[in-house]
Design a protein around this motif. Structure first.
Motif: not given
Length: 322
Positions: A13-14, A18-20, A124-126, A130-131
């Motif tokens: 999970p990000l 990590s999302l930033t 993987l693309c999905e 999503t991320a």
């Protein structure tokens, strides 16, 4: 010089940090790495071995695959050839390409591998999209993934780069040869599975410099394409990039698998207000139908995938932003 891109473990999970970092990478470079992606090195090597056998065939045999499936040398570059396999039925697409010259057993094994690879890349693309959507806000992927990206599809190109012997023996001072010219991708995202030879370069944001994106063990390279660039109102960057071959150190072949994940042709591309950024950014792009843009790129001499020429900036950028 090489750029140090962030590496994301897509199996975990990000978190907020990590999302930033993910969004910063998409804004600054439009490129990043992913690990623990589910594509084994064994699968890559099998695909390389089978594909190598196809690329070693004579030109007349390879052209039996048809121009929609096979791109011969001297179309994009004297050093580049490519086999395309399209989804969602990757098995049927691969089988139709090699039926003309392979035996039944080889045909079946190759087609099954293409099916497995295409389906894993789709999954993987999905996860990656999503991320990326989550990097704009916790609930954004719940609001927009299904409605905006639910009908996306993918295709991949098996790319082979070689330097002809006569070219390699030329005595001049040119060390870098352009394996694939500067271009942007006609996709939402692209995932590249490459060997350890390297040669991928990205143009810097100021348009002046070029930075190497070096191969990284057990990592895939991901980049933002024109369609996601437009859908995010240019907040995420679709970078110009190319592949170069170092003539005096290049031996054998450079091999890569590039998976392109795209909107369906009927999808109207337009950034939702909360993604577009409101008054801070203004509307960078008018709405457009995905299929119309792809036809624009494919039918325009300057817009083909191997050249920058015309991109989504020329096709859909609003007049007041020019």
């Amino acid at each position: 010089m090489s750029v140090e891109l962030p590496v994301f473990d897509i199996s975990k999970p990000l978190n907020e940090s990590s999302l930033t970092s993910l969004q910063d990478a998409c804004k600054e470079w439009g490129f990043f790495y992913v690990t623990n992606h589910g594509i084994s090195g064994d699968m890559y090597q099998k695909l390389r071995r089978f594909s190598g056998g196809i690329f070693e065939l004579g030109e007349e045999e390879k052209m039996k695959m048809g121009t929609s499936n096979y791109t011969p040398r001297f179309i994009a570059s004297p050093f580049f050839e490519s086999l395309r396999v399209s989804g969602p039925d990757f098995y049927a697409s691969a089988k139709s390409s090699i039926d003309a010259f392979s035996d039944q057993a080889t045909d079946e094994e190759f087609s099954e591998m293409m099916k497995e690879y295409g389906e894993k890349m789709t999954e993987l693309c999905e996860k990656i999209v999503t991320a990326i959507l989550s990097s704009f806000g916790d609930d954004l992927h719940h609001k927009y993934y299904k409605s905006e990206f639910g009908n996306c599809h993918g295709y991949f190109r098996i790319n082979n780069y070689t330097i002809p012997l006569e070219q390699d023996h030329q005595e001049d001072d040119v060390d870098l040869l352009e394996g694939l010219g500067m271009h942007t991708d006609m996709s939402c995202i692209t995932i590249v599975d490459q060997d350890d030879i390297g040669g991928l370069q990205v143009r810097t944001r100021d348009g002046i410099g070029l930075m190497d994106i070096n191969p990284k063990d057990e990592a895939l390279v991901v980049n933002v394409g024109d369609l996601l660039h437009a859908w995010t109102n240019a907040r995420l960057r679709s970078s110009q990039h190319r592949v170069v071959l170092k003539r005096h150190t290049f031996v054998g072949n450079r091999f890569s698998l590039a998976f392109f994940w795209c909107f369906d042709d009927q999808k109207v591309v337009f950034a939702p207000d909360e993604v577009a950024g409101g008054g801070e950014y203004g509307r960078v792009f008018r709405s457009f139908k995905c299929g119309d843009y792809l036809r624009f790129r494919e039918s325009n001499e300057k817009g083909k995938f191997e050249k920058v020429g015309h991109t989504v900036e020329d096709f859909a950028r609003t007049e007041d932003r020019n």
